[in-house]
Structure formats: C-alpha cells, structure tokens
Design a protein around this motif. Structure first.
Motif, PDB file in Angstrom:
ATOM      1  N   LEU A 125       0.829  -1.210   0.000  1.00 55.98           N
ATOM      2  CA  LEU A 125       0.000   0.000   0.000  1.00 55.98           C
ATOM      3  C   LEU A 125       0.862   1.258   0.000  1.00 55.98           C
ATOM      4  O   LEU A 125       0.531   2.248  -0.667  1.00 55.98           O
ATOM      5  CB  LEU A 125      -0.920   0.012   1.219  1.00 55.98           C
ATOM      6  N   ALA A 126       1.974   1.219   0.709  1.00 50.01           N
ATOM      7  CA  ALA A 126       2.866   2.378   0.753  1.00 50.01           C
ATOM      8  C   ALA A 126       3.434   2.666  -0.638  1.00 50.01           C
ATOM      9  O   ALA A 126       3.549   3.833  -1.053  1.00 50.01           O
ATOM     10  CB  ALA A 126       3.997   2.136   1.749  1.00 50.01           C
ATOM     11  N   LEU A 127       3.781   1.615  -1.375  1.00 55.68           N
ATOM     12  CA  LEU A 127       4.276   1.789  -2.738  1.00 55.68           C
ATOM     13  C   LEU A 127       3.193   2.384  -3.641  1.00 55.68           C
ATOM     14  O   LEU A 127       3.479   3.232  -4.499  1.00 55.68           O
ATOM     15  CB  LEU A 127       4.753   0.456  -3.302  1.00 55.68           C
ATOM     16  N   GLN A 128       1.969   1.924  -3.447  1.00 55.30           N
ATOM     17  CA  GLN A 128       0.869   2.442  -4.258  1.00 55.30           C
ATOM     18  C   GLN A 128       0.614   3.917  -3.960  1.00 55.30           C
ATOM     19  O   GLN A 128       0.376   4.720  -4.860  1.00 55.30           O
ATOM     20  CB  GLN A 128      -0.393   1.619  -3.996  1.00 55.30           C
ATOM     21  N   GLU A 129       0.672   4.276  -2.681  1.00 60.76           N
ATOM     22  CA  GLU A 129       0.492   5.672  -2.290  1.00 60.76           C
ATOM     23  C   GLU A 129       1.571   6.542  -2.923  1.00 60.76           C
ATOM     24  O   GLU A 129       1.300   7.657  -3.396  1.00 60.76           O
ATOM     25  CB  GLU A 129       0.554   5.801  -0.759  1.00 60.76           C
ATOM     26  N   ALA A 130       2.798   6.026  -2.950  1.00 66.26           N
ATOM     27  CA  ALA A 130       3.908   6.786  -3.532  1.00 66.26           C
ATOM     28  C   ALA A 130       3.705   7.013  -5.025  1.00 66.26           C
ATOM     29  O   ALA A 130       4.195   8.000  -5.580  1.00 66.26           O
ATOM     30  CB  ALA A 130       5.223   6.063  -3.277  1.00 66.26           C
ATOM     31  N   LYS A 139       3.999   2.638 -12.648  1.00 68.57           N
ATOM     32  CA  LYS A 139       4.399   2.197 -11.304  1.00 68.57           C
ATOM     33  C   LYS A 139       3.194   1.710 -10.512  1.00 68.57           C
ATOM     34  O   LYS A 139       3.263   0.688  -9.825  1.00 68.57           O
ATOM     35  CB  LYS A 139       5.087   3.351 -10.569  1.00 68.57           C
ATOM     36  N   LEU A 140       2.073   2.419 -10.612  1.00 70.28           N
ATOM     37  CA  LEU A 140       0.860   2.009  -9.897  1.00 70.28           C
ATOM     38  C   LEU A 140       0.336   0.694 -10.441  1.00 70.28           C
ATOM     39  O   LEU A 140      -0.103  -0.175  -9.680  1.00 70.28           O
ATOM     40  CB  LEU A 140      -0.210   3.092 -10.010  1.00 70.28           C
ATOM     41  N   ALA A 141       0.375   0.520 -11.760  1.00 69.12           N
ATOM     42  CA  ALA A 141      -0.106  -0.723 -12.358  1.00 69.12           C
ATOM     43  C   ALA A 141       0.704  -1.916 -11.866  1.00 69.12           C
ATOM     44  O   ALA A 141       0.144  -2.970 -11.542  1.00 69.12           O
ATOM     45  CB  ALA A 141      -0.047  -0.629 -13.881  1.00 69.12           C
ATOM     46  N   LEU A 142       2.023  -1.760 -11.785  1.00 66.15           N
ATOM     47  CA  LEU A 142       2.874  -2.841 -11.281  1.00 66.15           C
ATOM     48  C   LEU A 142       2.582  -3.122  -9.821  1.00 66.15           C
ATOM     49  O   LEU A 142       2.523  -4.284  -9.393  1.00 66.15           O
ATOM     50  CB  LEU A 142       4.348  -2.466 -11.468  1.00 66.15           C
ATOM     51  N   ALA A 143       2.396  -2.066  -9.034  1.00 68.77           N
ATOM     52  CA  ALA A 143       2.109  -2.243  -7.610  1.00 68.77           C
ATOM     53  C   ALA A 143       0.754  -2.908  -7.397  1.00 68.77           C
ATOM     54  O   ALA A 143       0.584  -3.709  -6.465  1.00 68.77           O
ATOM     55  CB  ALA A 143       2.156  -0.895  -6.898  1.00 68.77           C
ATOM     56  N   ASP A 144      -0.193  -2.599  -8.255  1.00 67.78           N
ATOM     57  CA  ASP A 144      -1.517  -3.218  -8.192  1.00 67.78           C
ATOM     58  C   ASP A 144      -1.400  -4.723  -8.407  1.00 67.78           C
ATOM     59  O   ASP A 144      -1.942  -5.533  -7.640  1.00 67.78           O
ATOM     60  CB  ASP A 144      -2.414  -2.580  -9.261  1.00 67.78           C
ATOM     61  N   GLN A 145      -0.673  -5.119  -9.449  1.00 64.77           N
ATOM     62  CA  GLN A 145      -0.488  -6.536  -9.732  1.00 64.77           C
ATOM     63  C   GLN A 145       0.246  -7.229  -8.584  1.00 64.77           C
ATOM     64  O   GLN A 145      -0.126  -8.336  -8.168  1.00 64.77           O
ATOM     65  CB  GLN A 145       0.311  -6.698 -11.035  1.00 64.77           C
ATOM     66  N   ALA A 146       1.281  -6.579  -8.065  1.00 65.18           N
ATOM     67  CA  ALA A 146       2.071  -7.173  -6.983  1.00 65.18           C
ATOM     68  C   ALA A 146       1.234  -7.357  -5.721  1.00 65.18           C
ATOM     69  O   ALA A 146       1.401  -8.342  -4.987  1.00 65.18           O
ATOM     70  CB  ALA A 146       3.288  -6.303  -6.688  1.00 65.18           C
ATOM     71  N   PHE A 147       0.314  -6.429  -5.476  1.00 62.59           N
ATOM     72  CA  PHE A 147      -0.569  -6.519  -4.309  1.00 62.59           C
ATOM     73  C   PHE A 147      -1.388  -7.800  -4.356  1.00 62.59           C
ATOM     74  O   PHE A 147      -1.476  -8.544  -3.375  1.00 62.59           O
ATOM     75  CB  PHE A 147      -1.483  -5.292  -4.278  1.00 62.59           C
TER      76      PHE A 147
END
Length: 238
Positions: A125-130, A139-147
């Motif tokens: 979540l911290a990565l997504q917020e960033a 970056k958000l798309a990658l973080a979404d998948q990783a979540f």
C-alpha cells in the motif's frame, strides 16, 4: 515502420533463454497499451530490435497468440489483437472466483503468518500511495499486480497467479485504458485499503465485499471505454 521504434532496446539476460524474455517484453508492451491493436509485429524487425535470431521471436509470438494478444496470419503478418470483451469477462469471472476463496483463507490464517501478510500488504500500500503523488501510472499498475500476487502467495496458491495472469491480457488492457481516468488511481488504492483493513480484522465478508467492488471497477466503465476507444474493442455483439 518498426513497431518498436520508440521503445528502448531490451537488454537480454544471456544466462536465460531469449524467447521467454522477448515474450514478457512484448506482452508488457501490449498489456500496458503501448502497442495498439493492428500494430504489425515483423519478425525481422523484432530480431534486429532485440539483437537475436528470428527463432526465439517466432516462439514468443506463438505464445502471445496462445493468449490471444496477437493475431497470427501464416505467411502474411502478426498483428496486435483488439481487446475481446468476451475473453475479458471470462478472465474477470475466473479471477474473482479464485480471489474470493483466497480471502477466506487469508482471514483464517494463524497469527504469525497473518502478521507477516499484513506487513507485506501494508508495504505494498505504501508503494501504491507513492505512485499517486505525483501520479505514475506504470508504477501504480505494477504495484496493483504485486498486491494481488502477494495474496496468492500468502494463501499458498502462487501457481494460480500464473494461470490468472495468462488469462487476463484482455481485461488488463481494459484496466490500463481506464487507469489514467480522473479518480481511478485513487479508487484502486482506496479499494486495496478496504481489503487490507478487512483482512486485518479477519472479516471475510467485508473483504469479499471490498474485492467485488474493486474488481468490478473497470467493467462498470466498459461502455465508456468502448465509446472512447472503439478501435481497441471487439465485443462479438450481434
């Protein structure tokens, strides 16, 4: 014209086979909507771009064809396919069914693995917020998948993530077309927070409700996406 003229050359890892790396690179370009439907993928041009022979290029294109991300016309051309709404809906159904079961398992985890899961999800979540400020869509798309992948791994069904990913190329492209829309990035992170909060309280019904809302977000805007990107979509409507 080379379809990848504006794409930075990929530095292949020479300790790994070339075909899987080319497949992943081309798949990412298609799913991230950098390559539009109808883009012609020429073997010779791709081989020159990646600095390899045409054999691994052929193998990579065949794998993309298996995922219906390209249309292969033998002895003629390989082109990036349009988004198939029927395939997108089926992938959505599959992912939702699996992830609802995953949430039930995660909410029943013993305390120690549950704490570790919460640590990892909150880090995600911290990565997504960033990625929201300033907005960085890739970056958000990658973080979404990783979540989501974190949840599969925590439920010890990691291989199912590979299955879901293989089936999700069309719905993922819909999401990428929809992702830059005003308020959509914030809604994704807000939905993830609701899922994490429910898992933290081991509240399976609340987690399932939050997941249903999250995964339905893009499909709720399909008509709008079709209107704005008609050249991208094929719906098989009669």
């Amino acid at each position: 014209m080379n379809a990848l003229v504006n794409v930075a050359p990929l530095k292949l890892d020479r300790t790994r086979q070339s075909a899987p790396q080319v497949f992943e690179a081309l798949r990412d370009l298609i799913v991230s909507v950098q390559l539009e439907p109808g883009t012609v993928l020429q073997r010779a041009e791709l081989a020159e771009h990646f600095g390899i022979s045409q054999t691994p290029i052929r193998d990579a294109l065949l794998r993309l064809g298996e995922e219906q991300l390209v249309d292969i016309f033998p002895q003629h051309a390989t082109v990036v396919s349009r988004i198939d709404l029927s395939a997108a809906l089926q992938a959505h159904f599959l992912r939702r069914s699996i992830e609802l079961e995953i949430l039930t398992a995660l909410c029943a985890l013993p305390d120690a693995p549950h704490r570790e899961l919460m640590r990892r999800l909150n880090a995600s979540l911290a990565l997504q917020e960033a990625a929201l400020n300033p907005l960085d869509v890739p970056k958000l798309a990658l973080a979404d998948q990783a979540f989501h992948q974190e949840m599969y791994e925590a439920a010890k069904v990691g291989p199912l993530w590979t299955l879901v990913r293989k089936q999700s190329g069309h719905v993922d492209r819909l999401r990428r077309l929809n992702l830059p829309d005003e308020g959509k990035p914030q809604a994704i992170v807000r939905d993830h927070k609701a899922i994490v909060d429910a898992i933290a309280h081991k509240d399976a019904p609340a987690a399932e409700k939050a997941l249903r809302q999250h995964l339905a977000g893009t499909l709720a805007f399909v008509d709008d996406i079709k209107h704005r990107f008609p050249q991208w979509i094929i719906s098989h409507e009669q």
